[in-house]
Design a protein around this motif. Sequence first.
Motif, PDB file in Angstrom:
ATOM      1  N   GLU A  34       0.500  -1.364  -0.069  1.00  0.00           N
ATOM      2  CA  GLU A  34       0.075   0.008  -0.134  1.00  0.00           C
ATOM      3  C   GLU A  34       0.851   1.154   0.058  1.00  0.00           C
ATOM      4  O   GLU A  34       1.772   1.323   0.681  1.00  0.00           O
ATOM      5  N   LEU A  35       0.508   2.197  -0.601  1.00  0.00           N
ATOM      6  CA  LEU A  35       1.371   3.617  -0.485  1.00  0.00           C
ATOM      7  C   LEU A  35       0.144   4.377   0.088  1.00  0.00           C
ATOM      8  O   LEU A  35      -0.647   4.827  -0.599  1.00  0.00           O
ATOM      9  N   VAL A  36       0.495   5.046   1.152  1.00  0.00           N
ATOM     10  CA  VAL A  36      -0.361   5.746   2.072  1.00  0.00           C
ATOM     11  C   VAL A  36       0.173   7.311   2.157  1.00  0.00           C
ATOM     12  O   VAL A  36       1.401   7.302   2.420  1.00  0.00           O
ATOM     13  N   GLY A  37      -0.451   8.135   1.916  1.00  0.00           N
ATOM     14  CA  GLY A  37       0.111   9.489   2.067  1.00  0.00           C
ATOM     15  C   GLY A  37      -0.286   9.996   3.347  1.00  0.00           C
ATOM     16  O   GLY A  37      -1.696   9.846   3.616  1.00  0.00           O
ATOM     17  N   LEU A  38       0.713  10.422   4.069  1.00  0.00           N
ATOM     18  CA  LEU A  38       0.530  10.934   5.316  1.00  0.00           C
ATOM     19  C   LEU A  38       0.566  12.653   5.358  1.00  0.00           C
ATOM     20  O   LEU A  38       1.790  13.048   5.188  1.00  0.00           O
ATOM     21  N   VAL A  39      -0.475  13.197   5.457  1.00  0.00           N
ATOM     22  CA  VAL A  39      -0.537  14.685   5.077  1.00  0.00           C
ATOM     23  C   VAL A  39      -0.966  15.443   6.244  1.00  0.00           C
ATOM     24  O   VAL A  39      -1.679  15.156   7.124  1.00  0.00           O
ATOM     25  N   GLY A  40      -0.558  16.752   6.236  1.00  0.00           N
ATOM     26  CA  GLY A  40      -0.960  17.621   7.037  1.00  0.00           C
ATOM     27  C   GLY A  40       0.064  19.010   7.316  1.00  0.00           C
ATOM     28  O   GLY A  40       0.994  18.471   6.878  1.00  0.00           O
ATOM     29  N   ASP A  41      -0.542  19.964   7.698  1.00  0.00           N
ATOM     30  CA  ASP A  41       0.420  21.330   7.884  1.00  0.00           C
ATOM     31  C   ASP A  41       1.896  20.866   8.869  1.00  0.00           C
ATOM     32  O   ASP A  41       2.006  19.788   9.625  1.00  0.00           O
ATOM     33  N   ASN A  42       2.499  21.863   8.574  1.00  0.00           N
ATOM     34  CA  ASN A  42       3.833  21.857   9.281  1.00  0.00           C
ATOM     35  C   ASN A  42       3.390  21.743  10.950  1.00  0.00           C
ATOM     36  O   ASN A  42       2.366  22.630  11.202  1.00  0.00           O
ATOM     37  N   GLU A 190       8.073   8.222  -9.030  1.00  0.00           N
ATOM     38  CA  GLU A 190       7.825   6.996  -9.595  1.00  0.00           C
ATOM     39  C   GLU A 190       8.387   5.753  -8.810  1.00  0.00           C
ATOM     40  O   GLU A 190       7.909   4.767  -8.902  1.00  0.00           O
ATOM     41  N   LEU A 191       9.539   6.089  -8.201  1.00  0.00           N
ATOM     42  CA  LEU A 191      10.210   4.980  -7.465  1.00  0.00           C
ATOM     43  C   LEU A 191       9.362   4.551  -6.198  1.00  0.00           C
ATOM     44  O   LEU A 191       9.206   3.506  -5.846  1.00  0.00           O
ATOM     45  N   ALA A 192       8.585   5.482  -5.615  1.00  0.00           N
ATOM     46  CA  ALA A 192       7.620   5.306  -4.471  1.00  0.00           C
ATOM     47  C   ALA A 192       6.582   4.239  -5.158  1.00  0.00           C
ATOM     48  O   ALA A 192       6.355   3.295  -4.540  1.00  0.00           O
ATOM     49  N   VAL A 193       6.076   4.387  -6.127  1.00  0.00           N
ATOM     50  CA  VAL A 193       5.085   3.487  -6.825  1.00  0.00           C
ATOM     51  C   VAL A 193       5.897   2.291  -6.973  1.00  0.00           C
ATOM     52  O   VAL A 193       5.200   1.145  -6.566  1.00  0.00           O
TER      53      VAL A 193
END
Length: 258
Positions: A34-42, A190-193
């Motif tokens: 799974e490729l999970v984006g962990l996102v949020g402000d600084n 691309e490498l992450a994928v």
Amino acid sequence: MTNNQPLIQVRNLDLYFGAFHALKNVSVDFHAGELVGLVGDNGAGKTTLIRVLCGIHTPTSGEVFFDGRKIVKFHPKLAIDQGIETIQQSVGLCDNLSIARNFYLGREPVKRFLGVPFLDFSRMRDMSTKVIRQFGLRDNVSADDEVERLSGGERQSVKIGRAVEFKNRVVIMDEPTNHLSVREREHVNELAVQLKEQGLLVIYITHDIFQVHKLADRIVIMENGEKVADAMTDSMSAEELEEVIRQGGRVIEKQEAV
Ligand SMILES: Nc1ncnc2c1ncn2[C@@H]1O[C@H](COP(=O)(O)OP(=O)(O)O)[C@@H](O)[C@H]1O
Ligand SMILES: [Mg+2]
């Protein structure tokens, strides 16, 4: 063990730095492949959360399971032994050593001659040459060159190649494309994928939802130490998720009510 068992399970994690409540009751699952984006402000707590997974911080309370087993001692060496590697922009490579040496840093292969151990330089050179070609470094770069010569994107490629070569199961990329050119950023993405397609769990941290929405299977949003959203990317557009971040997670209830 079933295939549905998460590779990493985080349960009700709290972490205080002194009086400061940095992680607030965070629960989240991560699966292999799974490729999970962990996102949020600084300042949202993204790096703090993954530092727990890498064994750098011990949570104040809550549990982390890796492959179904509860982690009882948080230590970076134990995390590395279990195959969790973090790739950050600025650290992880020594500028004045060759690419080959960096590739094997801390894990140098040894050969014996008349019973005496020597670093196996030819093996280091051969392996790292194979990997730097595969991961798209310039043709005129050799494994004997110092890392100093490499561009930011090429450095990331060396670190990613190393993670693959050492059969890591988890690669955490913490803001991996900061300071990279557009073309290099595309390459790292691309490498992450590719890593995910090889069955690794990839956690890709960024403050820019648009950067990761097109890559990720799932987006987890953090705000003020809390997880405020956890959505499959095909269920919410990048614009909708950006609005969640802008509102500090408050619009998520409205989203769920629809
Ligand atoms: N070692 C530490 N000691 C005290 N406070 C910290 C420490 N590390 C992070 N923090 C604080 O925790 C909050 C979350 O930081 P961080 O996890 O780095 O955020 P992000 O990676 O989402 O930008 C910030 O307010 C930061 O100042
Ligand atoms: Mg951070």
